[in-house]
Every structure is written in structure tokens, then in C-alpha cells.
Design an enzyme around this catalytic site. Structure first.
Site, PDB file in Angstrom:
ATOM      1  N   ARG A  27      -0.402   9.064   3.705  1.00  0.00           N
ATOM      2  CA  ARG A  27      -0.055   7.872   4.485  1.00  0.00           C
ATOM      3  C   ARG A  27       1.412   7.950   4.910  1.00  0.00           C
ATOM      4  O   ARG A  27       2.251   8.472   4.176  1.00  0.00           O
ATOM      5  CB  ARG A  27      -0.269   6.598   3.664  1.00  0.00           C
TER       6      ARG A  27
ATOM      7  N   ARG B  31       1.807   2.831   5.044  1.00  0.00           N
ATOM      8  CA  ARG B  31       1.986   2.185   3.730  1.00  0.00           C
ATOM      9  C   ARG B  31       3.406   1.653   3.697  1.00  0.00           C
ATOM     10  O   ARG B  31       4.358   2.390   3.942  1.00  0.00           O
ATOM     11  CB  ARG B  31       1.754   3.199   2.608  1.00  0.00           C
TER      12      ARG B  31
ATOM     13  N   GLU C 155      -4.392  -5.770  -4.774  1.00  0.00           N
ATOM     14  CA  GLU C 155      -5.586  -5.265  -4.102  1.00  0.00           C
ATOM     15  C   GLU C 155      -6.471  -6.437  -3.669  1.00  0.00           C
ATOM     16  O   GLU C 155      -6.634  -7.403  -4.418  1.00  0.00           O
ATOM     17  CB  GLU C 155      -6.374  -4.338  -5.031  1.00  0.00           C
TER      18      GLU C 155
END
Length: 164
Positions: A108, A57, A65
């Protein structure tokens, strides 16, 4: 220093803010990972030698998104952002640089990402209007750079700032 000199220095520093050529010795000492899959404009997977790979990330930025998932809805310019990062890093080798906190609440790996030509991927996305600034202390090492690049992208109507 004259005003002209200050402006020249500012221009040169700005021009090299997202691309800084590492030396050959530096490049050889880095660990490089092949990008295997793009999730969206700020998240992707690399091959770290494990069966599953490593989910990355990007620190300090937020891309819209590209699809509806969970409670997140597809955002304006999400598909374009995903396409851009795919063309930028898809199947390429990248170097990861970490800040204070290495993992987020979802497990992440949080990283600043660089291509072998020196392109600072996080900054490039903001500079070209494919992401906005989103920082979570203590990972704020490049926040000033990101804010400056976002301001310029918005002023120049780049990417997601078009028609606003």
C-alpha cells in the site's frame, strides 16, 4: 511575550494545525487524485490512471477495523470511523504527501492526505477521535501533532474516547 500572548499564539497555532489554506499557485502545482473506494477508516483507493487504482494507507494513525477480516477483528468505533472518512473524502479529490518510506509491507502507498481546502485528513481523524496514533519509523514527520491531537480528543471524550 506575556502569558496572554503565548496563550493566544498557542490557540492560533492549534486552530490551524489541521487546516492550512494552500495558495492558488500551490493548489495548481499539486497532483490531485479522486477517491474511488473507502476500505476502512485509514485505508482507501484513488484513481491514479491505472486499471486497478492506487491503495492508500494513512501514515501515523490507526482507525479501528470496521469488519472482521483475516486475523483482524471488528473494533469498537470501526463503523463510525469508516463512515466519517467516507463523508470527509469519499469521491473527493485528495493530495498525497509522502514521508521517508513510500510503501508498507502489503504494497500500500503510505501517505499524509490533504483535501483541496487544506484539511489534513490524518490529523482530522485523530483530532475528532476516529483514529489513534500509530507510527512506524522512519515515517514520523507529524507524530508530535498526532500525539497532541489524540491527547486533546481523549480529554474531550471525542469519538472512540467516549465513555472511557
Amino acid at each position: 511575550m506575556t502569558r496572554r500572548g503565548v496563550l493566544l499564539l498557542f490557540f492560533l497555532l492549534s486552530a490551524f494545525s489541521t487546516v492550512a489554506q494552500p495558495s492558488k499557485a500551490e493548489k495548481e502545482s499539486y497532483i490531485w487524485y479522486r477517491v474511488t473506494r473507502i476500505v476502512d477508516g485509514d485505508t482507501f483507493w484513488v484513481d491514479d490512471g491505472s486499471p486497478k487504482g492506487l491503495k492508500i494507507r494513512l501514515i501515523g494513525i490507526d482507525a479501528p477495523e470496521s469488519r472482521n477480516s483475516g486475523q483482524k477483528l471488528k473494533g469498537f468505533y470501526g463503523e463510525e470511523s469508516t463512515q466519517y472518512i467516507t463523508s470527509l473524502i469519499g469521491n473527493k479529490k485528495v493530495r498525497l504527501e509522502y514521508d521517508v518510506t513510500r510503501f508498507d509491507q502489503y504494497g500500500r502507498t503510505l501517505a499524509y492526505v490533504y483535501l483541496d481546502n487544506g484539511t489534513f485528513v490524518n490529523a482530522d481523524l485523530v483530532k475528532n477521535g476516529f483514529a489513534t496514533v500509530m507510527t512506524f519509523p522512519p515515517n514520523v514527520r507529524h507524530v508530535d501533532t498526532f500525539v497532541d491531537l489524540a491527547r486533546k480528543a481523549r480529554k474531550q471524550n471525542k469519538g472512540l474516547w467516549k465513555n472511557q
